[in-house]
Design a protein around this motif. Structure first.
Motif, PDB file in Angstrom:
ATOM      1  N   SER A  59      32.601  14.655  62.774  1.00 18.92           N
ATOM      2  CA  SER A  59      32.925  13.276  63.132  1.00 18.92           C
ATOM      3  C   SER A  59      33.606  12.552  61.978  1.00 18.92           C
ATOM      4  O   SER A  59      34.566  11.803  62.177  1.00 18.92           O
ATOM      5  CB  SER A  59      31.641  12.552  63.543  1.00 18.92           C
ATOM      6  OG  SER A  59      31.919  11.242  63.941  1.00 18.92           O
ATOM      7  N   PHE A 114      41.815  12.958  69.645  1.00 19.12           N
ATOM      8  CA  PHE A 114      40.740  12.691  70.597  1.00 19.12           C
ATOM      9  C   PHE A 114      40.416  13.959  71.388  1.00 19.12           C
ATOM     10  O   PHE A 114      39.252  14.296  71.591  1.00 19.12           O
ATOM     11  CB  PHE A 114      41.133  11.558  71.539  1.00 19.12           C
ATOM     12  CG  PHE A 114      40.069  11.199  72.525  1.00 19.12           C
ATOM     13  CD1 PHE A 114      38.981  10.438  72.139  1.00 19.12           C
ATOM     14  CD2 PHE A 114      40.143  11.634  73.841  1.00 19.12           C
ATOM     15  CE1 PHE A 114      37.982  10.108  73.043  1.00 19.12           C
ATOM     16  CE2 PHE A 114      39.157  11.318  74.755  1.00 19.12           C
ATOM     17  CZ  PHE A 114      38.073  10.554  74.358  1.00 19.12           C
ATOM     18  N   GLY A 115      41.463  14.666  71.831  1.00 21.41           N
ATOM     19  CA  GLY A 115      41.262  15.912  72.574  1.00 21.41           C
ATOM     20  C   GLY A 115      40.602  16.981  71.730  1.00 21.41           C
ATOM     21  O   GLY A 115      39.697  17.688  72.193  1.00 21.41           O
ATOM     22  N   ALA A 117      38.688  16.470  69.105  1.00 21.86           N
ATOM     23  CA  ALA A 117      37.304  16.043  68.884  1.00 21.86           C
ATOM     24  C   ALA A 117      36.444  16.354  70.107  1.00 21.86           C
ATOM     25  O   ALA A 117      35.317  16.842  69.971  1.00 21.86           O
ATOM     26  CB  ALA A 117      37.252  14.551  68.559  1.00 21.86           C
ATOM     27  N   ALA A 118      36.952  16.083  71.283  1.00 20.81           N
ATOM     28  CA  ALA A 118      36.202  16.369  72.510  1.00 20.81           C
ATOM     29  C   ALA A 118      35.981  17.872  72.668  1.00 20.81           C
ATOM     30  O   ALA A 118      34.913  18.303  73.129  1.00 20.81           O
ATOM     31  CB  ALA A 118      36.945  15.810  73.720  1.00 20.81           C
ATOM     32  N   LEU A 119      36.967  18.664  72.256  1.00 22.19           N
ATOM     33  CA  LEU A 119      36.877  20.118  72.369  1.00 22.19           C
ATOM     34  C   LEU A 119      35.746  20.678  71.498  1.00 22.19           C
ATOM     35  O   LEU A 119      35.044  21.593  71.911  1.00 22.19           O
ATOM     36  CB  LEU A 119      38.209  20.745  71.976  1.00 22.19           C
ATOM     37  CG  LEU A 119      38.356  22.240  72.170  1.00 22.19           C
ATOM     38  CD1 LEU A 119      38.282  22.587  73.660  1.00 22.19           C
ATOM     39  CD2 LEU A 119      39.669  22.723  71.589  1.00 22.19           C
ATOM     40  N   GLY A 121      33.131  18.927  70.583  1.00 22.42           N
ATOM     41  CA  GLY A 121      31.905  18.232  70.923  1.00 22.42           C
ATOM     42  C   GLY A 121      31.634  16.955  70.146  1.00 22.42           C
ATOM     43  O   GLY A 121      30.517  16.471  70.136  1.00 22.42           O
ATOM     44  N   HIS A 123      31.857  13.104  69.767  1.00 19.89           N
ATOM     45  CA  HIS A 123      32.084  11.904  70.575  1.00 19.89           C
ATOM     46  C   HIS A 123      32.540  10.774  69.668  1.00 19.89           C
ATOM     47  O   HIS A 123      31.869  10.435  68.701  1.00 19.89           O
ATOM     48  CB  HIS A 123      30.811  11.491  71.308  1.00 19.89           C
ATOM     49  CG  HIS A 123      30.936  10.180  72.018  1.00 19.89           C
ATOM     50  ND1 HIS A 123      31.718  10.031  73.141  1.00 19.89           N
ATOM     51  CD2 HIS A 123      30.417   8.962  71.749  1.00 19.89           C
ATOM     52  CE1 HIS A 123      31.658   8.771  73.544  1.00 19.89           C
ATOM     53  NE2 HIS A 123      30.874   8.097  72.702  1.00 19.89           N
ATOM     54  N   GLN A 124      33.708  10.214  69.972  1.00 19.26           N
ATOM     55  CA  GLN A 124      34.214   9.064  69.218  1.00 19.26           C
ATOM     56  C   GLN A 124      34.048   7.826  70.074  1.00 19.26           C
ATOM     57  O   GLN A 124      34.456   7.809  71.236  1.00 19.26           O
ATOM     58  CB  GLN A 124      35.695   9.231  68.908  1.00 19.26           C
ATOM     59  CG  GLN A 124      35.999  10.193  67.802  1.00 19.26           C
ATOM     60  CD  GLN A 124      37.468  10.147  67.469  1.00 19.26           C
ATOM     61  OE1 GLN A 124      38.292  10.527  68.283  1.00 19.26           O
ATOM     62  NE2 GLN A 124      37.772   9.657  66.290  1.00 19.26           N
ATOM     63  N   ASN A 125      33.474   6.790  69.479  1.00 18.83           N
ATOM     64  CA  ASN A 125      33.423   5.549  70.230  1.00 18.83           C
ATOM     65  C   ASN A 125      34.636   4.699  69.859  1.00 18.83           C
ATOM     66  O   ASN A 125      35.465   5.090  69.040  1.00 18.83           O
ATOM     67  CB  ASN A 125      32.091   4.815  70.023  1.00 18.83           C
ATOM     68  CG  ASN A 125      31.880   4.361  68.597  1.00 18.83           C
ATOM     69  OD1 ASN A 125      32.775   4.405  67.767  1.00 18.83           O
ATOM     70  ND2 ASN A 125      30.668   3.910  68.314  1.00 18.83           N
TER      71      ASN A 125
END
Length: 174
Positions: A59, A114-115, A117-119, A121, A123-125
């Motif tokens: 993160s 963002f993609g 990071a999602a890949l 796991g 989570h960005q707020n």
């Protein structure tokens, strides 16, 4: 603040900035150019969960990359903005077509981050996006103020034989 309020705040600031950048606007070097980015940074930093709870290192790396993209986008935007001095001595600015390319590239990089990071796991707020937007605006404004003061100073100290004559409007090439 809720995610919806953050998203609306980010969208409102982005729309305001994008609309204003393509109109010629007077550059006022006396104003507090750092105020809006400062407010955005404070709002972003006061929210809990800036770093993901389960993947602190990943993160932090994604947030760092987001900030680097924000700084690069702000610098690119500032250097692709045309500035000029009017005959009355006021400095003006207006973004160019190259600024659109900077925005599209920056948004593409952010979507890619963002993609990614999602890949993995992470989570960005919305605080991370808000902080990156603050860095973009801070760097852009700082460079633009520096360029405007340099340009204004260069025009104000013109050759002595022109004293008393109106200065021609000079536009800086991009």
């Amino acid at each position: 603040m809720s995610g919806l309020v953050d998203a609306l705040l980010i969208a409102a600031v982005a729309v305001l900035v994008i609309v204003r950048q393509f109109r010629a606007s007077r550059v006022d070097t006396d104003r507090r150019w750092w105020f809006l980015p400062g407010v955005l940074a404070v709002v972003a930093l006061r929210e809990p969960g800036l770093l993901g709870a389960h993947h602190h290192l990943a993160s932090a790396l994604v947030l760092g990359a987001e900030l680097i993209v924000g700084v690069a986008m702000g610098a690119g935007w500032a250097w692709t903005t045309r500035i000029w001095v009017e005959p009355d001595g006021t400095v003006w600015s207006k973004s160019t077509k190259a600024s659109v390319i900077v925005w599209i590239t920056g948004i593409g990089l952010r979507v890619g981050l963002f993609g990614l990071a999602a890949l993995v796991g992470v989570h960005q707020n919305s605080s991370a996006l808000l902080l990156a937007l603050a860095s973009t605006l801070l760097v852009r404004s700082g460079i633009l103020m520096w360029r405007a003061s340099e340009l204004h100073g260069a025009c104000a100290h013109g050759p002595a034989y022109r004293d008393g004559l109106p200065r021609p409007a000079w536009k800086e090439p991009v």
